[in-house]
Design a protein around this motif. Structure first.
Motif, PDB file in Angstrom:
ATOM      1  N   ILE A 162       0.862  -1.180   0.000  1.00  0.00           N
ATOM      2  CA  ILE A 162       0.000   0.000   0.000  1.00  0.00           C
ATOM      3  C   ILE A 162       0.895   1.226   0.000  1.00  0.00           C
ATOM      4  N   CYS A 163       0.748   2.031  -1.040  1.00  0.00           N
ATOM      5  CA  CYS A 163       1.544   3.267  -1.153  1.00  0.00           C
ATOM      6  C   CYS A 163       3.038   2.987  -0.957  1.00  0.00           C
ATOM      7  N   GLU A 164       3.519   1.966  -1.622  1.00  0.00           N
ATOM      8  CA  GLU A 164       4.935   1.586  -1.618  1.00  0.00           C
ATOM      9  C   GLU A 164       5.442   1.089  -0.266  1.00  0.00           C
ATOM     10  N   HIS A 165       4.526   0.663   0.616  1.00  0.00           N
ATOM     11  CA  HIS A 165       4.891   0.059   1.893  1.00  0.00           C
ATOM     12  C   HIS A 165       4.350  -1.364   1.900  1.00  0.00           C
TER      13      HIS A 165
END
Length: 154
Positions: free
Chosen positions: A29-32
């Motif tokens: 999610i969002c590069e995490h």
């Protein structure tokens, strides 16, 4: 405009509903990356007060931000007073209708006076509630006379 801004500033749920990442590969999610079985939550209060999303006046009550054509797509997506997805509030439509009717009726019939100085203090938990908020109210002048005169014709 006023109701949406009130729901943004004083969301009833500050924490958001917890969700669990399902078993399997996890989720990005969002590069995490979040591994399986991680409990995630979208904190409504934090999103509704984010200066990144709402601008430098995010902490201020500004109903004009809801004027037609002024909201960004990011702001529309971030406005989540009833949560989102399959676990969102099932009573949202009824609640929004009741809010509109009650606010319109009460504001039409009464005048209000805030009897507190300073910032509203709240108790945080799943539900965000004011600790104390003293408000005076009185029937708007002329209301009773209008009601009586209109009853003559019924």
């Amino acid at each position: 405009m006023v109701i949406n801004e009130t729901l943004r500033i004083h969301s009833t749920s500050a924490l958001g509903l917890p969700r669990v990442v399902p078993p399997g590969p996890g989720v990005d999610i969002c590069e995490h990356y979040f591994p399986p079985l991680t409990v995630l939550s979208v904190p409504t209060y934090t999103i509704h007060h984010s200066t990144f999303i709402w601008g430098p006046d995010a902490g201020s009550f500004n109903p004009d931000r809801w004027a037609e054509g002024t909201l960004t797509d990011q702001q529309k997506a971030a406005f989540i007073p009833f949560s989102v997805g399959p676990r969102a509030c099932v009573g949202r439509n009824v609640a929004e209708m009741e809010l509109a009717m009650i606010v319109a009726t009460v504001v039409k019939r009464f005048e209000f006076e805030l009897r507190e100085e300073g910032e509203l203090k709240t108790r945080e938990g799943f539900l965000r509630k004011p600790v104390e908020c003293r408000v005076g109210m009185r029937r708007r002048s002329g209301r009773r006379e209008r009601v009586r005169s209109s009853q003559q014709y019924e």
